[in-house]
Enzyme design. Sequence first.
Site, PDB file in Angstrom:
ATOM      1  N   LYS A  17       0.834  -1.214   0.000  1.00 56.37           N
ATOM      2  CA  LYS A  17       0.000   0.000   0.000  1.00 56.37           C
ATOM      3  C   LYS A  17       0.862   1.255   0.000  1.00 56.37           C
ATOM      4  O   LYS A  17       0.660   2.167  -0.800  1.00 56.37           O
ATOM      5  CB  LYS A  17      -0.897   0.016   1.250  1.00 56.37           C
ATOM      6  CG  LYS A  17      -1.532   1.365   1.527  1.00 56.37           C
ATOM      7  CD  LYS A  17      -2.442   1.340   2.727  1.00 56.37           C
ATOM      8  CE  LYS A  17      -1.836   1.795   4.025  1.00 56.37           C
ATOM      9  NZ  LYS A  17      -1.663   3.237   4.169  1.00 56.37           N
ATOM     10  N   ASN A  18       1.827   1.298   0.912  1.00 56.89           N
ATOM     11  CA  ASN A  18       2.581   2.537   1.094  1.00 56.89           C
ATOM     12  C   ASN A  18       3.534   2.827  -0.059  1.00 56.89           C
ATOM     13  O   ASN A  18       4.054   3.925  -0.174  1.00 56.89           O
ATOM     14  CB  ASN A  18       3.330   2.517   2.431  1.00 56.89           C
ATOM     15  CG  ASN A  18       2.353   2.671   3.599  1.00 56.89           C
ATOM     16  OD1 ASN A  18       1.182   2.973   3.389  1.00 56.89           O
ATOM     17  ND2 ASN A  18       2.832   2.439   4.800  1.00 56.89           N
ATOM     18  N   ARG A  87      -4.597  10.951   4.308  1.00 53.58           N
ATOM     19  CA  ARG A  87      -3.468  11.849   4.523  1.00 53.58           C
ATOM     20  C   ARG A  87      -2.394  11.737   3.443  1.00 53.58           C
ATOM     21  O   ARG A  87      -1.741  12.709   3.093  1.00 53.58           O
ATOM     22  CB  ARG A  87      -2.869  11.460   5.876  1.00 53.58           C
ATOM     23  CG  ARG A  87      -2.276  12.549   6.621  1.00 53.58           C
ATOM     24  CD  ARG A  87      -1.505  11.970   7.760  1.00 53.58           C
ATOM     25  NE  ARG A  87      -0.113  12.294   7.557  1.00 53.58           N
ATOM     26  CZ  ARG A  87       0.412  13.454   7.863  1.00 53.58           C
ATOM     27  NH1 ARG A  87      -0.317  14.369   8.436  1.00 53.58           N
ATOM     28  NH2 ARG A  87       1.678  13.700   7.632  1.00 53.58           N
ATOM     29  N   ASP A 111      -5.451  12.469  12.737  1.00 46.16           N
ATOM     30  CA  ASP A 111      -6.279  11.272  12.605  1.00 46.16           C
ATOM     31  C   ASP A 111      -6.136  10.438  13.853  1.00 46.16           C
ATOM     32  O   ASP A 111      -5.528  10.876  14.831  1.00 46.16           O
ATOM     33  CB  ASP A 111      -5.969  10.496  11.324  1.00 46.16           C
ATOM     34  CG  ASP A 111      -4.556   9.947  11.291  1.00 46.16           C
ATOM     35  OD1 ASP A 111      -3.928   9.901  12.366  1.00 46.16           O
ATOM     36  OD2 ASP A 111      -4.099   9.572  10.216  1.00 46.16           O
ATOM     37  N   ASP A 299       3.729   0.335  12.379  1.00 43.99           N
ATOM     38  CA  ASP A 299       2.496  -0.219  11.815  1.00 43.99           C
ATOM     39  C   ASP A 299       2.227  -1.653  12.298  1.00 43.99           C
ATOM     40  O   ASP A 299       1.107  -2.144  12.142  1.00 43.99           O
ATOM     41  CB  ASP A 299       2.560  -0.214  10.279  1.00 43.99           C
ATOM     42  CG  ASP A 299       2.339   1.181   9.698  1.00 43.99           C
ATOM     43  OD1 ASP A 299       2.006   2.097  10.473  1.00 43.99           O
ATOM     44  OD2 ASP A 299       2.500   1.348   8.478  1.00 43.99           O
ATOM     45  N   VAL A 321       7.267   6.448  17.279  1.00 41.15           N
ATOM     46  CA  VAL A 321       6.993   7.106  16.004  1.00 41.15           C
ATOM     47  C   VAL A 321       5.682   7.899  16.043  1.00 41.15           C
ATOM     48  O   VAL A 321       5.655   9.081  15.698  1.00 41.15           O
ATOM     49  CB  VAL A 321       7.011   6.087  14.840  1.00 41.15           C
ATOM     50  CG1 VAL A 321       6.770   6.792  13.512  1.00 41.15           C
ATOM     51  CG2 VAL A 321       8.353   5.359  14.798  1.00 41.15           C
TER      52      VAL A 321
END
Length: 411
Positions: A17-18, A87, A111, A299, A321
């Site tokens: 995804k990223n 975002r 968020d 994540d 983070v």
Amino acid sequence: MHGPRPLEGTVGMAGAKNSALKLMAASLMVPGEVVLERAPQITDVDLMADVLRRLGAGVERDGDVLTIDSSGELLEEAPYELVRKMRASIQVLGPLLARLGRARVSMPGGDAIGSRPIDLHLDGLERMGVKFSSQHGYVEGVVDRLKGTRVLLEFPSVGATENLLMAAVTAEGTTVIENAAREPEIQDLAAFFQACGARISGAGTPTIEIEGVDGLSPTRHRIISDRIEAGTFAIGAAASRGDVTIEGIEPLHIELPLQKLEEAGAEVTRSDSSVRVRMSARPRSIDLVTLPYPGFPTDLQPMMMVMLAQAGGSSILTENVFESRFLFVDELNRMGSHIRVEGHHAVIRGVERLSSAPVQVPDIRAGAALVLGGICAEGVTEVYDSGHIDRGYEDFVEKLQALGADIEVRA
Ligand code: UD1
């Protein structure tokens, strides 16, 4: 879902995804048809496709292949109604400035995982000659021609590194990004640009050097596999005391998560493009610290929390983070875990088994973690607002079902 159930079997991974989101933004800089293979079928990719269309690009999907055509005239504005949903839309800032010399992008708000400023993006771009102003919730940038320079990032921000890399590719002269993020997705972005004719060295190290070129030509690029999805299933295997082989991945990209699973008692077998994770007993407690890559990814922190919630002994998990990533702990504690949060540390006292409860999903990663919690818990767990999970995971429920989870989605 009905638990507890061990996850067992083999599962394939989607494209990252990223990486996909940034490659889509980067395609705006290439006047012509870019083809991205292995694009994950997730709602964040659909949202980025909407952003690109709104900016004037054509986006077509055929299975996992995306074709992006930015040969026409582009517009400069990414509006609030799209940016507020995702975002990562801020990643069009660098490409628009490079292509048009101007950009107007809605400021992303906070968020569920905390306030996420974009000061590092803007400071770096200013050094490259952009003049910014902000009004009515939008940031507007103007520049005649971006100029190469040295940028030392205060923190190795993934998004800032990517925006600067994108801006630098066709800038005048050489740009050096120091204290750059080293995530594999940044290497993927650099590989894409190199295939388009860019001159980049050092991607994947703390110092990236980019020599600006006059133009880019279209290419076909295969997106790297999703290391966070792979890590989710690896941790799911260990947390549920199962045995899962994860295929189509680069095991090195999740080396630290795999090492931590071994420390907790899992048996891990690595091969070239797959990894097998087995856990036959209750996990052992371990301490864990999240850090930029190659450190432990933030994540995957919520999934580890679910595993450690059931470990023998107490663990300390430190989040470095995103400070608000512990918000979902209240949900997990509703499932019988004993977790106390103090600042950016969580003290986890392991329990023998989680117990089912209705829970609410705050964001993508915590959502996946709560589903893993439900698979491990005694009884029937209901996970509300599970739509967040579809933003980042392709066929999550189907993949879990194939691994033996007793799970269904109700509209
Ligand atoms: C990306 C990932 C996200 C992941 C994160 C860290 C995408 C779409 N998202 O997010 O899944 O969790 O990397 O691995 O790729 N910061 C600032 N100023 C800035 C930019 C960032 O203070 O200008 C801070 C953030 O508030 C945060 C930290 O830096 O505390 C890390 O953010 P960053 O690495 O930029 O994450 P993202 O690119 O937003």
